[in-house]
Write a protein that holds these residues in place. Structure first.
Motif, PDB file in Angstrom:
ATOM      1  N   PRO A 160      38.464  33.094  37.232  1.00  0.00           N
ATOM      2  CA  PRO A 160      38.467  34.512  36.853  1.00  0.00           C
ATOM      3  C   PRO A 160      37.251  35.267  37.398  1.00  0.00           C
ATOM      4  O   PRO A 160      37.362  36.436  37.775  1.00  0.00           O
ATOM      5  CB  PRO A 160      38.439  34.461  35.316  1.00  0.00           C
ATOM      6  N   LYS A 161      36.115  34.595  37.427  1.00  0.00           N
ATOM      7  CA  LYS A 161      34.904  35.223  37.962  1.00  0.00           C
ATOM      8  C   LYS A 161      35.092  35.572  39.438  1.00  0.00           C
ATOM      9  O   LYS A 161      34.763  36.679  39.882  1.00  0.00           O
ATOM     10  CB  LYS A 161      33.716  34.278  37.795  1.00  0.00           C
ATOM     11  N   LEU A 162      35.648  34.631  40.213  1.00  0.00           N
ATOM     12  CA  LEU A 162      35.872  34.864  41.633  1.00  0.00           C
ATOM     13  C   LEU A 162      36.922  35.959  41.843  1.00  0.00           C
ATOM     14  O   LEU A 162      36.797  36.781  42.762  1.00  0.00           O
ATOM     15  CB  LEU A 162      36.315  33.574  42.320  1.00  0.00           C
ATOM     16  N   ALA A 163      37.934  35.979  40.995  1.00  0.00           N
ATOM     17  CA  ALA A 163      38.970  37.012  41.095  1.00  0.00           C
ATOM     18  C   ALA A 163      38.366  38.397  40.853  1.00  0.00           C
ATOM     19  O   ALA A 163      38.685  39.364  41.562  1.00  0.00           O
ATOM     20  CB  ALA A 163      40.085  36.733  40.088  1.00  0.00           C
ATOM     21  N   ALA A 164      37.492  38.497  39.862  1.00  0.00           N
ATOM     22  CA  ALA A 164      36.844  39.779  39.554  1.00  0.00           C
ATOM     23  C   ALA A 164      35.964  40.234  40.716  1.00  0.00           C
ATOM     24  O   ALA A 164      35.919  41.422  41.054  1.00  0.00           O
ATOM     25  CB  ALA A 164      36.008  39.645  38.280  1.00  0.00           C
ATOM     26  N   ILE A 165      35.278  39.290  41.337  1.00  0.00           N
ATOM     27  CA  ILE A 165      34.411  39.637  42.468  1.00  0.00           C
ATOM     28  C   ILE A 165      35.252  40.088  43.661  1.00  0.00           C
ATOM     29  O   ILE A 165      34.887  41.040  44.364  1.00  0.00           O
ATOM     30  CB  ILE A 165      33.514  38.442  42.853  1.00  0.00           C
ATOM     31  N   CYS A 166      36.375  39.413  43.897  1.00  0.00           N
ATOM     32  CA  CYS A 166      37.278  39.822  44.983  1.00  0.00           C
ATOM     33  C   CYS A 166      37.720  41.276  44.808  1.00  0.00           C
ATOM     34  O   CYS A 166      37.733  42.058  45.766  1.00  0.00           O
ATOM     35  CB  CYS A 166      38.512  38.913  45.028  1.00  0.00           C
ATOM     36  N   ILE A 167      38.060  41.640  43.588  1.00  0.00           N
ATOM     37  CA  ILE A 167      38.479  43.014  43.292  1.00  0.00           C
ATOM     38  C   ILE A 167      37.335  43.982  43.564  1.00  0.00           C
ATOM     39  O   ILE A 167      37.519  45.031  44.187  1.00  0.00           O
ATOM     40  CB  ILE A 167      38.950  43.134  41.835  1.00  0.00           C
ATOM     41  N   ALA A 168      36.134  43.610  43.101  1.00  0.00           N
ATOM     42  CA  ALA A 168      34.962  44.475  43.285  1.00  0.00           C
ATOM     43  C   ALA A 168      34.615  44.646  44.762  1.00  0.00           C
ATOM     44  O   ALA A 168      34.186  45.723  45.189  1.00  0.00           O
ATOM     45  CB  ALA A 168      33.764  43.897  42.522  1.00  0.00           C
TER      46      ALA A 168
ATOM     47  N   LEU B  91      25.287  34.790  43.876  1.00  0.00           N
ATOM     48  CA  LEU B  91      25.415  34.911  45.323  1.00  0.00           C
ATOM     49  C   LEU B  91      26.425  33.905  45.875  1.00  0.00           C
ATOM     50  O   LEU B  91      27.238  34.239  46.741  1.00  0.00           O
ATOM     51  CB  LEU B  91      24.056  34.701  45.996  1.00  0.00           C
ATOM     52  N   ALA B  92      26.377  32.673  45.357  1.00  0.00           N
ATOM     53  CA  ALA B  92      27.331  31.653  45.800  1.00  0.00           C
ATOM     54  C   ALA B  92      28.760  32.097  45.496  1.00  0.00           C
ATOM     55  O   ALA B  92      29.666  31.935  46.327  1.00  0.00           O
ATOM     56  CB  ALA B  92      27.037  30.320  45.114  1.00  0.00           C
ATOM     57  N   CYS B  93      28.965  32.681  44.324  1.00  0.00           N
ATOM     58  CA  CYS B  93      30.303  33.142  43.940  1.00  0.00           C
ATOM     59  C   CYS B  93      30.755  34.331  44.787  1.00  0.00           C
ATOM     60  O   CYS B  93      31.937  34.437  45.159  1.00  0.00           O
ATOM     61  CB  CYS B  93      30.332  33.515  42.460  1.00  0.00           C
ATOM     62  N   ILE B  94      29.827  35.220  45.108  1.00  0.00           N
ATOM     63  CA  ILE B  94      30.161  36.386  45.945  1.00  0.00           C
ATOM     64  C   ILE B  94      30.627  35.924  47.324  1.00  0.00           C
ATOM     65  O   ILE B  94      31.645  36.378  47.848  1.00  0.00           O
ATOM     66  CB  ILE B  94      28.958  37.329  46.066  1.00  0.00           C
ATOM     67  N   TYR B  95      29.863  34.998  47.910  1.00  0.00           N
ATOM     68  CA  TYR B  95      30.249  34.498  49.236  1.00  0.00           C
ATOM     69  C   TYR B  95      31.531  33.667  49.167  1.00  0.00           C
ATOM     70  O   TYR B  95      32.330  33.665  50.117  1.00  0.00           O
ATOM     71  CB  TYR B  95      29.102  33.706  49.854  1.00  0.00           C
ATOM     72  N   ALA B  96      31.749  32.977  48.044  1.00  0.00           N
ATOM     73  CA  ALA B  96      32.999  32.229  47.871  1.00  0.00           C
ATOM     74  C   ALA B  96      34.183  33.192  47.807  1.00  0.00           C
ATOM     75  O   ALA B  96      35.266  32.915  48.351  1.00  0.00           O
ATOM     76  CB  ALA B  96      32.937  31.379  46.607  1.00  0.00           C
ATOM     77  N   ALA B  97      33.993  34.334  47.142  1.00  0.00           N
ATOM     78  CA  ALA B  97      35.056  35.350  47.102  1.00  0.00           C
ATOM     79  C   ALA B  97      35.314  35.913  48.499  1.00  0.00           C
ATOM     80  O   ALA B  97      36.457  36.193  48.874  1.00  0.00           O
ATOM     81  CB  ALA B  97      34.667  36.472  46.138  1.00  0.00           C
ATOM     82  N   MET B  98      34.235  36.061  49.276  1.00  0.00           N
ATOM     83  CA  MET B  98      34.392  36.539  50.657  1.00  0.00           C
ATOM     84  C   MET B  98      35.221  35.569  51.494  1.00  0.00           C
ATOM     85  O   MET B  98      35.957  35.986  52.394  1.00  0.00           O
ATOM     86  CB  MET B  98      33.023  36.728  51.304  1.00  0.00           C
ATOM     87  N   ILE B  99      35.111  34.261  51.174  1.00  0.00           N
ATOM     88  CA  ILE B  99      35.916  33.260  51.884  1.00  0.00           C
ATOM     89  C   ILE B  99      37.397  33.583  51.719  1.00  0.00           C
ATOM     90  O   ILE B  99      38.169  33.584  52.681  1.00  0.00           O
ATOM     91  CB  ILE B  99      35.630  31.840  51.355  1.00  0.00           C
ATOM     92  N   THR B 100      37.809  33.853  50.475  1.00  0.00           N
ATOM     93  CA  THR B 100      39.203  34.169  50.183  1.00  0.00           C
ATOM     94  C   THR B 100      39.657  35.403  50.959  1.00  0.00           C
ATOM     95  O   THR B 100      40.742  35.420  51.553  1.00  0.00           O
ATOM     96  CB  THR B 100      39.383  34.412  48.671  1.00  0.00           C
ATOM     97  N   ILE B 101      38.814  36.424  50.955  1.00  0.00           N
ATOM     98  CA  ILE B 101      39.163  37.686  51.630  1.00  0.00           C
ATOM     99  C   ILE B 101      39.285  37.480  53.140  1.00  0.00           C
ATOM    100  O   ILE B 101      40.243  37.939  53.777  1.00  0.00           O
ATOM    101  CB  ILE B 101      38.104  38.762  51.314  1.00  0.00           C
ATOM    102  N   GLU B 102      38.324  36.775  53.722  1.00  0.00           N
ATOM    103  CA  GLU B 102      38.334  36.580  55.172  1.00  0.00           C
ATOM    104  C   GLU B 102      39.434  35.615  55.609  1.00  0.00           C
ATOM    105  O   GLU B 102      39.980  35.741  56.711  1.00  0.00           O
ATOM    106  CB  GLU B 102      36.967  36.084  55.655  1.00  0.00           C
ATOM    107  N   GLN B 103      39.774  34.661  54.747  1.00  0.00           N
ATOM    108  CA  GLN B 103      40.898  33.768  55.058  1.00  0.00           C
ATOM    109  C   GLN B 103      42.201  34.551  55.174  1.00  0.00           C
ATOM    110  O   GLN B 103      43.005  34.299  56.065  1.00  0.00           O
ATOM    111  CB  GLN B 103      41.042  32.704  53.972  1.00  0.00           C
ATOM    112  N   LYS B 104      42.396  35.499  54.256  1.00  0.00           N
ATOM    113  CA  LYS B 104      43.619  36.306  54.288  1.00  0.00           C
ATOM    114  C   LYS B 104      43.679  37.144  55.558  1.00  0.00           C
ATOM    115  O   LYS B 104      44.759  37.440  56.068  1.00  0.00           O
ATOM    116  CB  LYS B 104      43.673  37.206  53.051  1.00  0.00           C
ATOM    117  N   LYS B 105      42.518  37.521  56.056  1.00  0.00           N
ATOM    118  CA  LYS B 105      42.460  38.305  57.301  1.00  0.00           C
ATOM    119  C   LYS B 105      42.537  37.403  58.532  1.00  0.00           C
ATOM    120  O   LYS B 105      42.568  37.899  59.658  1.00  0.00           O
ATOM    121  CB  LYS B 105      41.158  39.114  57.349  1.00  0.00           C
TER     122      LYS B 105
END
Length: 244
Positions: free
Chosen positions: A49-57, A92-106
């Motif tokens: 849930p934390k990573l999902a919230a960061i992805c949205i943000a 910071l680790a969670c923020i960059y982990a969320a970025m992984i999800t976003i960049e993978q989709k791209k």
């Protein structure tokens, strides 16, 4: 036929341990590491849930490059309690982990690898901060008598009052900030009113962090008095949306 005494096994390259490694497996191992640190900071909570919230943000730009720079600054200054240091590195680790999800989709491989590298670095940093320091802080709180049920209830009631009465104009910018600011005031209450003479700032800050994360009433008081971003992240952390 058994090998002779002179037989030696053919050397195998150490690089073979990487033979079957995939990006997906690397990410799974990273998420396991993040979950472990999340469990240290917030026992029983789920990292997803934390990573999902960061992805949205990140997607709606409610979390910006400036916000990221501020957190990096916290790490660079290397000050505060073990909890604050761990929180900053873990965030910071969670923020960059969320970025992984976003960049993978791209399907941006280079940026995905860059995000994995940064997430892994800060995940390791968070684990290093938290290991010994958490043990020491929690033990100090126990020795100071702050974990006893009767005293804990009075401490939480006073903490709720302080969260409301000392709220900054724009709300609390984070649990670490609230703990650092309120610890001296709560320590005064603990030593004067509850006569717990063994308490110190470190143990009280640890108690504040634990109460915000684990006590329902304190958590609600924090959400109501935190700034908009912190309130949203704290609320979302209690939900379980899928990242898929």
């Amino acid at each position: 036929m058994p090998p002779s005494d002179n037989w030696t096994e053919k050397p195998v390259s150490a690089l073979e341990v990487l033979e079957n490694a995939t990006v997906e497996q690397t990410i799974i191992e990273l998420l396991d590491s993040l979950q472990e640190t999340e469990g240290v900071l917030r026992p029983g909570s789920n990292i997803q849930p934390k990573l999902a919230a960061i992805c949205i943000a990140l997607d709606d730009i409610s979390f910006t490059k400036t916000d990221l720079v501020w957190i990096h600054g916290d790490i660079a200054m290397d000050h505060g309690t073990w909890h604050r240091q761990t929180e900053s590195a873990h965030e910071l680790a969670c923020i960059y982990a969320a970025m992984i999800t976003i960049e993978q989709k791209k399907e941006n491989i280079a940026r995905t690898i860059s995000a994995i590298q940064k997430a892994a670095y800060f995940s390791g940093l968070a684990a290093g901060y938290s290991h010994h320091r958490k043990t020491v802080a929690v033990e100090k709180a126990r020795k100071a008598g702050l974990t006893k049920a009767a005293i804990s209830a009075e401490i939480n009631n006073q903490l709720i009052k302080l969260l409301k009465s000392k709220r900054p104009r724009n709300g609390w910018p984070g649990a670490g900030n609230a703990a650092k600011f309120l610890a001296p005031l709560l320590l005064e209450f603990i030593t004067e009113e509850l006569k717990a003479k063994k308490a110190d700032l470190g143990s009280v800050q640890s108690v504040i962090h634990n109460s915000i994360e684990n006590d329902k009433n304190v958590r609600q008081a924090y959400i109501k008095t935190a700034n908009a971003r912190q309130a949203t992240l704290t609320k979302n952390a209690s939900k379980t949306p899928s990242l898929k």
